[in-house]
Scaffold this active site. Structure first.
Site, PDB file in Angstrom:
ATOM      1  N   CYS A 120       0.833  -1.215   0.000  1.00 44.24           N
ATOM      2  CA  CYS A 120       0.000   0.000   0.000  1.00 44.24           C
ATOM      3  C   CYS A 120       0.864   1.259   0.000  1.00 44.24           C
ATOM      4  O   CYS A 120       1.694   1.465   0.900  1.00 44.24           O
ATOM      5  CB  CYS A 120      -0.931  -0.022   1.219  1.00 44.24           C
ATOM      6  SG  CYS A 120      -1.798   1.521   1.513  1.00 44.24           S
TER       7      CYS A 120
ATOM      8  N   CYS B 190       0.254   3.522   3.019  1.00 47.28           N
ATOM      9  CA  CYS B 190       0.881   2.966   4.224  1.00 47.28           C
ATOM     10  C   CYS B 190       2.360   3.332   4.279  1.00 47.28           C
ATOM     11  O   CYS B 190       2.892   3.667   5.344  1.00 47.28           O
ATOM     12  CB  CYS B 190       0.720   1.449   4.252  1.00 47.28           C
ATOM     13  SG  CYS B 190      -0.998   0.871   4.226  1.00 47.28           S
TER      14      CYS B 190
END
Length: 422
Positions: free
Chosen positions: A19, A22
């Site tokens: 991600c 993230c």
């Protein structure tokens, strides 16, 4: 962690290794952990790969990445604020503490009021209202603080019609909750947790959607100090302040710097400075049908929205959804080509090239196949003619055979007749 987590208060970042958001949060998260430890907070900071421990992530209702949750006993609180160090730490300290924080003195009250732009206070003893207040605090502490105080702790300018009471302090004044006029306490707190006038950004606009209010915004350029930009901003501020009693249940007021976010939301290019009213629940918006010259014009515009005479644009109907898909696709293509023309040519040109080659191959294969099939059919028909009719010699032999058979038959019949004569 799963067995012992209830023994401590945890602030967890549920992430996925692939991600991008993230990865962007990771350095901020490291700073949060270091600062929380240095300030002696009882909150333990950690992160968990939700793809490796999917059962735990599913248990806590993780549906996207990154998801930040504070786990306190049996409760799990979602963080929905900006992903900055200060905002995350503020959230953790607020939720980790007591639901209702007591204010024992006027000095403490003044100190807290300076720190918080919006302040909810319960005044009085035990009552059904206090039970409801505690219930609301357990639900909405993720957004704001909740306090309790005795009547003598409050400033002298505060006048309460009766006790117990719930008060919100904001915008330099205070407002008392009235069950008959304001409805459910939870809804009232959710509406009043914002200041009357805000500097609105994309995140704030998303949060305002939970209040059910229409959002009246002056779309301006903060760096532009011209009269028109300043005038529209002042008009919105005056309406928010002077007409609160008329509009605060239905409207939130503020200004937004720049029109990029508004353009993407409305799928249209707005010329700034301008005023727009947004209904975030159904994506409708209202634009004034004439130039807003003063506060009275703005009040008239708002009243036309409330009484239904103003024309609503946009919405979430089927046609608008199709338009949204086309607009988003177009915006994506344009943004890719603007940021990196070579990447755009590769990303969009390569698939188009492959599809073109495939189509050419299919069309070419069909044409050649048709010719071959025609030739094969022609050959097959020729073979059939030869097989059915045979060669010329075979046909001649067959004809002679027939004559031979007839001649033999005639002779046999003649012999029989002669025998009968005898």
């Amino acid at each position: 962690f799963k067995e012992n987590r209830k023994d401590d208060i945890w602030l967890i970042d549920f992430y996925a290794p692939w991600c991008g958001h993230c990865k962007k949060l990771e350095p901020v998260w490291n700073e949060v952990g270091i600062e929380m430890k240095n300030m002696g907070s009882p909150v333990k900071v950690g992160k968990m790969d939700a793809t490796s421990f999917s059962s735990i992530a599913s248990e806590f209702g993780v549906r996207g990445y990154p998801t930040i949750k504070l786990l306190k006993g049996d409760l799990a609180y979602n963080y929905r604020g900006p992903r900055t160090k200060d905002d995350i730490i503020e959230f953790a300290n607020r939720v980790a503490g007591p639901l209702i924080r007591p204010l024992p003195s006027q000095h403490m009250f003044e100190h807290v009021q300076k720190r918080h732009r919006v302040l909810f206070v319960y005044v009085g003893g035990e009552s059904p209202l206090k039970e409801k207040y505690i219930e609301v605090a357990s639900e909405l502490i993720v957004y704001t603080y909740f306090f309790s105080a005795s009547e003598d702790v409050l400033p002298e300018y505060v006048s309460l019609p009766e006790l117990p009471a719930v008060i919100v302090f904001k915008d330099g004044t205070y407002f008392v909750y009235d069950e008959y006029e304001d409805g459910d306490l939870s809804s009232w707190v959710n509406r009043e947790r914002f200041q009357g006038y805000l500097n609105v950004d994309g995140f704030t606009l998303y949060e305002l959607g939970d209040t059910g209010k229409l959002v009246a915004i002056a779309v301006i350029d903060d760096k532009n100090s011209s009269v028109e930009h300043t005038r529209l901003k002042s008009i919105i501020q005056e309406v928010a302040r002077d007409y609160r009693d008329h509009f605060h249940r239905d409207f939130q007021f503020g200004h937004m710097d720049g029109n990029d976010y508004i353009n993407s939301l409305l799928m249209d290019d707005l010329t700034i400075p301008t005023i727009v009213v947004l209904n975030t629940s159904n994506q409708q918006y209202f634009l004034p049908d004439r130039h807003i010259e003063n506060t009275e014009d703005m009040v008239q515009f708002i009243n036309s929205i409330l009484d239904g005479t103003a024309e609503a644009q946009g919405g979430d109907g089927l046609l608008q959804r199709i338009k949204r898909i086309i607009y988003d696709a177009k915006s994506t293509v344009v943004s890719v080509f603007k940021s990196s023309p070579l990447l755009g040519c590769f990303v969009f040109g390569l698939p188009l090239g492959v599809i073109s080659i495939m189509c050419y191959g299919i069309c070419t294969a069909d044409t050649d196949g048709g010719v071959d099939e025609h030739e094969a059919a022609k050959k097959e028909n020729g073979d059939r003619e030869l097989t059915d009719e045979g060669s010329e010699e075979e046909q001649e032999e067959e004809k002679n055979g027939k004559y031979t058979e007839l001649s033999d038959g005639e002779l046999t019949q003649k012999d029989v007749m002669e025998k009968k004569k005898d």
